[in-house]
Design a protein around this motif. Sequence first.
Motif: not given
Length: 497
Positions: A14-41
């Motif tokens: 979850x995002x809470x886990x990603x924020x607490x851990x900071x960096x992944x144990x494998x040396x990688x960086x956390x990214x959201x599984x998809x990019x949410x969208x925002x409309x012009x409205x």
Amino acid sequence: MYYKSTRDSSVKITSAEAIVQGISKDGGLFVPSEIPSITMDEIVKLGDMSYSERAAYIFSKYLTDFTDAEIRYCTDNAYTSKNFATENIAEISHLFDGTYILELWHGPTCAFKDMALQILPYLLTTSAKKINIDKKIVILVATSGDTGKAALEGFADVPGTQIMVFYPEDGVSPMQKRQMTTQDGENVAVCALKGNFDDCQTGVKQIFGNAEIAAKLEENKLMFSSANSINWGRLAPQIIYYISAYATLVKDEEIKAGDKINVVVPTGNFGNILAAYYAKNMGLPVNKLICASNTNKVLTDFINTGVYDRNRDFVTTISPSMDILISSNLERLLYLMCGQNDAQIREWFGSLAKTGRYEVTDDIKAKLKADFAAGFCTDDETKAEIKKIYDKYSYTLDTHSAVAVKVYEDYKAATGDDTKTVIASTASPYKFSASVLEAIDGKKPEMDEYAMIDRLNELSGYEIPESLAALKTKPVRFSGVITKEEQKDYVLKELGL
Ligand SMILES: *Cc1c(COP(=O)(O)O)cnc(C)c1O
């Protein structure tokens, strides 16, 4: 939504886990599984909201495991006029035709890092509570000057946390150094390291990944986390101000809803510009993302050739917060661009660690060219730009923002692209007074830092930030200098282990 590691796509947290851990144990960086969208409205509607409300609205798309109340608790505490010198949090100044300066430096430490580091402690402690962490969180920070102070200011005396900051002994401005070494707070420590920023950052990453230290922490109910832009909790808040700036420009009728804009970012660790890339991929109409570097132009070369090569001399410049040869957040960009191919990332970043170099595929080169433009400028060009903008528009740029303006002008001259443009301004000129004064007055100022601030006040007419003026009488608390070999022991000692 859940979060993955750039080096192991099977990680699912979850995002809470990603924020607490900071960096992944494998040396990688956390990214959201998809990019949410925002409309012009939705973007247009943001125009009628306060900055805190805008932030909460956008965070809710990324921090899907947080309740609305938790998000509002974080944004309301961070983005208030108690912490920022302006009601709008981020101000927009109209520089010249269709060019807007997004001033991100009205926070307590006078650099854009405050935009994220004022909220990170709230995000982190809220996250820890959500996932029932009962350990003390130890924040290790490597800084090229601005992150360190902004992180100290954010975390000072926050219950359940402790923070240690490492800065390159000769790599920060006198004002930056003084800001850090005089820091208040019972849970803070600051130490100079003989080496450059990359040495500080590499050392911190090694300590994070050290199994023996991890075991010791576990025994003592401690855990590490990061306040560098490798932490997703640093990056997410930076997405907000690009979308917010667009909403303001629409509301002020500077642009029409749907118009494309260019975004120019003075870049070091690639965090700020990556946030703009996320904003674009959410749906913000961005034409080009223009990456501006100083003489340490590893990113300019990368965007133009597809070859990342850090085997070059590290140069100390007058824009020290951009003196970086290993830009961590590029890993997140490439992970997205190669379709979340973790094996590919492991190969490239393994090669970077081993040989200092990697070359991306033709497909990625084309994608880089489509989204980005890049340029760099020297210290002399930076100073000339400060002088020119001061003389022509009575606007005083700091050295980092001046790099961005210069690179933008070069881009515009070379391409003829007259798309309206937002330039991220990352620091107050007061933070780099010596170089700014030298640029405007044409000679090195022979006075102390505080006389320089007064002189800059005469020239610019900008109000002197209280936090900088107050440093004059603050006692220095931290004067230690260590080598990189001593960094690990320093950390253990500070933790009493
Ligand atoms: C940190 C910093 C930068 C570079 O930002 P990145 O997110 O590391 O690319 C630019 N200017 C200033 C003043 C900074 O403090």
